[in-house]
Design a protein around this motif. Structure first.
Motif, PDB file in Angstrom:
ATOM      1  N   VAL A  32       0.796  -1.038   0.150  1.00  0.00           N
ATOM      2  CA  VAL A  32       0.156   0.178  -0.052  1.00  0.00           C
ATOM      3  C   VAL A  32       0.920   1.328  -0.142  1.00  0.00           C
ATOM      4  N   THR A  33       0.312   2.211  -0.688  1.00  0.00           N
ATOM      5  CA  THR A  33       1.303   3.599  -1.055  1.00  0.00           C
ATOM      6  C   THR A  33       0.352   4.531  -0.480  1.00  0.00           C
ATOM      7  N   GLU A  34       1.003   5.811  -0.612  1.00  0.00           N
ATOM      8  CA  GLU A  34       0.193   7.257  -0.361  1.00  0.00           C
ATOM      9  C   GLU A  34      -0.848   7.150  -1.666  1.00  0.00           C
ATOM     10  N   GLU A  35      -0.600   6.866  -2.906  1.00  0.00           N
ATOM     11  CA  GLU A  35      -1.626   6.952  -3.863  1.00  0.00           C
ATOM     12  C   GLU A  35      -2.851   5.881  -3.691  1.00  0.00           C
ATOM     13  N   PHE A  64      -0.238  11.767   5.979  1.00  0.00           N
ATOM     14  CA  PHE A  64      -1.547  12.432   5.450  1.00  0.00           C
ATOM     15  C   PHE A  64      -0.997  13.769   4.516  1.00  0.00           C
ATOM     16  N   MET A  65      -0.300  14.346   4.941  1.00  0.00           N
ATOM     17  CA  MET A  65       0.251  15.704   3.886  1.00  0.00           C
ATOM     18  C   MET A  65       0.282  15.204   2.551  1.00  0.00           C
ATOM     19  N   LYS A  66       0.942  14.208   2.224  1.00  0.00           N
ATOM     20  CA  LYS A  66       1.291  13.684   1.271  1.00  0.00           C
ATOM     21  C   LYS A  66      -0.194  12.841   0.372  1.00  0.00           C
ATOM     22  N   VAL A  67      -0.721  12.244   1.424  1.00  0.00           N
ATOM     23  CA  VAL A  67      -1.792  11.601   0.965  1.00  0.00           C
ATOM     24  C   VAL A  67      -3.080  12.608   0.302  1.00  0.00           C
ATOM     25  N   ARG A  69      -2.843  15.110  -1.255  1.00  0.00           N
ATOM     26  CA  ARG A  69      -2.440  15.692  -2.401  1.00  0.00           C
ATOM     27  C   ARG A  69      -2.576  14.721  -3.796  1.00  0.00           C
ATOM     28  N   THR A  70      -3.221  13.478  -3.418  1.00  0.00           N
ATOM     29  CA  THR A  70      -3.251  12.590  -4.385  1.00  0.00           C
ATOM     30  C   THR A  70      -4.689  12.562  -5.198  1.00  0.00           C
ATOM     31  N   GLU A  71      -4.676  11.997  -6.244  1.00  0.00           N
ATOM     32  CA  GLU A  71      -6.154  11.862  -7.030  1.00  0.00           C
ATOM     33  C   GLU A  71      -7.088  11.346  -6.287  1.00  0.00           C
ATOM     34  N   GLY A  72      -6.628  10.222  -5.445  1.00  0.00           N
ATOM     35  CA  GLY A  72      -7.548   9.481  -4.769  1.00  0.00           C
ATOM     36  C   GLY A  72      -8.187   9.892  -3.700  1.00  0.00           C
ATOM     37  N   TRP A  73      -7.518  11.043  -3.192  1.00  0.00           N
ATOM     38  CA  TRP A  73      -8.076  11.857  -1.964  1.00  0.00           C
ATOM     39  C   TRP A  73      -9.037  12.853  -2.441  1.00  0.00           C
ATOM     40  N   GLN A  74      -8.718  13.318  -3.520  1.00  0.00           N
ATOM     41  CA  GLN A  74      -9.469  14.408  -4.227  1.00  0.00           C
ATOM     42  C   GLN A  74     -10.644  13.788  -4.943  1.00  0.00           C
ATOM     43  N   PHE A  75     -10.606  12.552  -5.275  1.00  0.00           N
ATOM     44  CA  PHE A  75     -11.892  11.895  -5.516  1.00  0.00           C
ATOM     45  C   PHE A  75     -12.709  11.516  -4.645  1.00  0.00           C
ATOM     46  N   LEU A  76     -12.278  11.154  -3.329  1.00  0.00           N
ATOM     47  CA  LEU A  76     -13.082  10.781  -2.117  1.00  0.00           C
ATOM     48  C   LEU A  76     -13.568  12.073  -1.730  1.00  0.00           C
ATOM     49  N   GLN A  77     -12.976  13.218  -1.760  1.00  0.00           N
ATOM     50  CA  GLN A  77     -13.733  14.500  -1.269  1.00  0.00           C
ATOM     51  C   GLN A  77     -14.945  14.744  -2.223  1.00  0.00           C
ATOM     52  N   ILE A  87     -12.703   9.339   8.304  1.00  0.00           N
ATOM     53  CA  ILE A  87     -11.145   9.473   8.211  1.00  0.00           C
ATOM     54  C   ILE A  87     -10.489  10.283   9.034  1.00  0.00           C
ATOM     55  N   LEU A  88     -11.054  11.820   8.693  1.00  0.00           N
ATOM     56  CA  LEU A  88     -10.418  12.967   9.482  1.00  0.00           C
ATOM     57  C   LEU A  88     -10.976  12.793  10.924  1.00  0.00           C
ATOM     58  N   SER A  89     -11.965  12.270  11.078  1.00  0.00           N
ATOM     59  CA  SER A  89     -12.327  12.078  12.668  1.00  0.00           C
ATOM     60  C   SER A  89     -11.478  11.043  13.397  1.00  0.00           C
ATOM     61  N   LEU A  90     -11.163   9.764  12.678  1.00  0.00           N
ATOM     62  CA  LEU A  90     -10.403   8.938  13.168  1.00  0.00           C
ATOM     63  C   LEU A  90      -8.780   9.416  13.203  1.00  0.00           C
ATOM     64  N   LEU A  91      -8.410  10.244  12.268  1.00  0.00           N
ATOM     65  CA  LEU A  91      -7.088  10.954  12.357  1.00  0.00           C
ATOM     66  C   LEU A  91      -6.977  11.944  13.807  1.00  0.00           C
ATOM     67  N   ASP A  92      -8.004  12.641  14.123  1.00  0.00           N
ATOM     68  CA  ASP A  92      -8.278  13.530  14.901  1.00  0.00           C
ATOM     69  C   ASP A  92      -8.041  12.744  16.481  1.00  0.00           C
TER      70      ASP A  92
END
Length: 248
Positions: A32-35, A64-67, A69-77, A87-92
């Motif tokens: 598994v990678t950032e992408e 997270f700073m790298k993740v 910026r990925t297309e996968g995260w932008q698609f998720l948003q 995910i953000l709640s979990l990270l918090d």
């Protein structure tokens, strides 16, 4: 496995092939990678793969700073805001957990330092050390520096000497004397042998507390309990260490 690992994970979950599912989850987790982490996280939720899910969360937390910026995260948003929020709640929560852990470690360090200070005071007032000791123990000139407590002992001796000779103590204007008084008070609170204790003011502080029938505030009681616990743990550790040494 590298090419079809995620596909096989889905199939092994659907057809309940447990061993294949376990191997697929492990293999996918290793690559598994950032992408790909967003896709793999979603897949781990759908396929009920908790180990893989935790691995993805750990990677998200660390990178997270790298993740983001990925297309996968932008698609998720744009397409799954609920998962983004989860995910953000979990990270918090992870961040708050880390802060609580760091705070607890700092507190435990303080309790251990105070516990060492209590033992150091007893050592100085019972056995005597390089510059300070009880009236019935003769201090040897040129005595080797204390190796039992190191710098803590030297600092404590200097504090006791200052407390004994300070002219500002009675007026309450000396911070060093206030610090020493608090240490004497703390020792009296954790001491179980007030009548025979050689630490200055130990018995007097306890008698005064009993006469005034004054209850200590909650924060002080908590401090006393934590320091007493740290002292007991330290004594147990030293006892076990000495037993192991004696075995050899």
């Amino acid at each position: 496995m590298e090419k079809y690992g995620m596909h096989l994970l889905v199939l092994s979950h659907v057809y309940m092939v447990a061993e294949l599912k376990r191997r697929c989850a492990k293999q996918v987790g290793e690559h598994v990678t950032e992408e790909s982490v967003v896709d793999v996280l979603q897949l781990s939720r759908l396929c009920d793969a908790p180990d893989l899910y935790l691995k993805c969360v750990k990677l998200l937390d660390e990178r997270f700073m790298k993740v983001e910026r990925t297309e996968g995260w932008q698609f998720l948003q744009h397409h799954d805001p609920q998962l983004e929020l989860d995910i953000l709640s979990l990270l918090d929560q992870n961040d708050n957990r880390k802060k609580r852990l760091m705070k607890r470690k700092k507190q435990e360090k303080v309790y251990m330092q105070l516990s060492e200070a209590m033992e150091c005071i007893e050592h100085i007032c019972t056995e005597g050390c390089t510059n300070v000791g009880p009236y019935d123990v003769e201090l040897r000139k040129g005595r080797e520096p204390c190796t039992k407590f190191g710098d803590t002992c030297q600092g404590m001796q200097a504090l006791i000497q200052h407390f004994a000779t300070c002219t500002m103590r009675n007026s309450g204007g000396c911070m060093r004397c206030k610090r020493m008084w608090q240490l004497f008070r703390l020792h009296s609170s954790v001491c179980h042998h007030h009548d025979s204790c050689k630490v200055p003011l130990c018995r007097q502080i306890e008698l005064k507390r009993q006469q005034e029938k004054k209850k200590d505030d909650g924060r002080w009681r908590l401090l006393v309990r934590k320091v007493a616990s740290a002292k007991a743990m330290s004594s147990l550790f030293l006892s076990n260490t000495n037993c192991e040494i004696n075995k050899f």
